[in-house]
Scaffold this motif. Structure first.
Motif, PDB file in Angstrom:
ATOM      1  N   LEU A  42      -0.228  10.973  -3.530  1.00 38.10           N
ATOM      2  CA  LEU A  42      -0.418  10.435  -2.185  1.00 38.10           C
ATOM      3  C   LEU A  42       0.911  10.055  -1.530  1.00 38.10           C
ATOM      4  O   LEU A  42       0.961   9.124  -0.722  1.00 38.10           O
ATOM      5  CB  LEU A  42      -1.340   9.217  -2.241  1.00 38.10           C
ATOM      6  CG  LEU A  42      -2.753   9.469  -2.715  1.00 38.10           C
ATOM      7  CD1 LEU A  42      -3.499   8.167  -2.876  1.00 38.10           C
ATOM      8  CD2 LEU A  42      -3.479  10.383  -1.737  1.00 38.10           C
ATOM      9  N   SER A  77       0.833  -1.212   0.000  1.00 39.76           N
ATOM     10  CA  SER A  77       0.000   0.000   0.000  1.00 39.76           C
ATOM     11  C   SER A  77       0.863   1.256   0.000  1.00 39.76           C
ATOM     12  O   SER A  77       0.566   2.225  -0.713  1.00 39.76           O
ATOM     13  CB  SER A  77      -0.922   0.011   1.212  1.00 39.76           C
ATOM     14  OG  SER A  77      -1.754  -1.107   1.222  1.00 39.76           O
ATOM     15  N   THR A 112       2.054   6.983  -6.862  1.00 41.70           N
ATOM     16  CA  THR A 112       1.056   7.861  -7.462  1.00 41.70           C
ATOM     17  C   THR A 112       1.480   9.315  -7.375  1.00 41.70           C
ATOM     18  O   THR A 112       0.901  10.153  -8.050  1.00 41.70           O
ATOM     19  CB  THR A 112      -0.315   7.699  -6.783  1.00 41.70           C
ATOM     20  OG1 THR A 112      -0.201   8.045  -5.411  1.00 41.70           O
ATOM     21  CG2 THR A 112      -0.855   6.303  -6.954  1.00 41.70           C
ATOM     22  N   CYS A 131       0.915   4.060  -2.986  1.00 46.67           N
ATOM     23  CA  CYS A 131       0.619   5.467  -2.692  1.00 46.67           C
ATOM     24  C   CYS A 131       1.779   6.370  -3.081  1.00 46.67           C
ATOM     25  O   CYS A 131       1.572   7.447  -3.638  1.00 46.67           O
ATOM     26  CB  CYS A 131       0.313   5.646  -1.203  1.00 46.67           C
ATOM     27  SG  CYS A 131      -1.299   5.031  -0.708  1.00 46.67           S
ATOM     28  N   THR A 132       2.990   5.944  -2.803  1.00 43.63           N
ATOM     29  CA  THR A 132       4.154   6.762  -3.128  1.00 43.63           C
ATOM     30  C   THR A 132       4.323   6.903  -4.638  1.00 43.63           C
ATOM     31  O   THR A 132       4.652   7.985  -5.130  1.00 43.63           O
ATOM     32  CB  THR A 132       5.427   6.147  -2.516  1.00 43.63           C
ATOM     33  OG1 THR A 132       5.250   6.051  -1.100  1.00 43.63           O
ATOM     34  CG2 THR A 132       6.637   6.991  -2.806  1.00 43.63           C
ATOM     35  N   ALA A 141       0.821   9.928   2.210  1.00 41.93           N
ATOM     36  CA  ALA A 141       0.182   8.731   2.753  1.00 41.93           C
ATOM     37  C   ALA A 141       1.134   7.541   2.648  1.00 41.93           C
ATOM     38  O   ALA A 141       1.158   6.672   3.528  1.00 41.93           O
ATOM     39  CB  ALA A 141      -1.119   8.445   2.020  1.00 41.93           C
ATOM     40  N   GLY A 142       1.917   7.493   1.582  1.00 43.55           N
ATOM     41  CA  GLY A 142       2.904   6.431   1.426  1.00 43.55           C
ATOM     42  C   GLY A 142       3.958   6.462   2.512  1.00 43.55           C
ATOM     43  O   GLY A 142       4.410   5.418   2.984  1.00 43.55           O
TER      44      GLY A 142
END
Length: 127
Positions: A48, A38, A45, A42-43, A51-52
């Motif tokens: 996000l 996950s 993208t 996230c990283t 969030a990563g």
């Protein structure tokens, strides 16, 4: 007597399948892998990345617990934990690099001015 009920050499009886309990994969190992994947998604993208970074830190913490739990008898998951830790660390490093790059770019006045000029040019072309 059948081969499975005959004692092994050395006097110890052979264990049947019903007597063996399968080793269980550590829950922390599974969560470390989930958080690692996950965090990396996230990283990558880029939007996000923050969030990563958070998910990567959580994945590292859970991964350390997973390594400790994998040492207990009857518990497996060392490889899963190492995979989760690796992905979490990669995601954390990429996230920090991305955020540092964005911060450097935004603090560079010349780069910010060029970006503003490009945005203004695009607005003029659309209008």
């Amino acid at each position: 007597m059948t081969a499975s009920s005959e004692p092994m050499r050395g006097g110890a009886p052979a264990r049947s399948r019903a007597d063996r309990t399968p080793a269980k994969t550590s829950t922390a190992a599974t969560f470390a892998l989930v958080f690692g994947v996950s965090a990396l998604v996230c990283t990558l993208t880029a939007i996000l990345a923050w969030a990563g970074i958070i998910l990567g830190i959580i994945g590292i913490i859970v991964g350390v617990f997973g390594l400790r739990m994998a040492k207990r008898p009857g518990v497996t998951g060392r490889g899963v934990t190492i995979g989760g830790l690796t992905l979490s660390i990669i995601a954390l490093i990429l996230g920090l690099v991305f955020i540092a790059g964005v911060a450097t770019f935004l603090n560079n006045q010349g780069a910010a001015d060029r970006l503003q000029e490009q945005v203004d040019d695009l607005r003029n072309r659309v209008s």
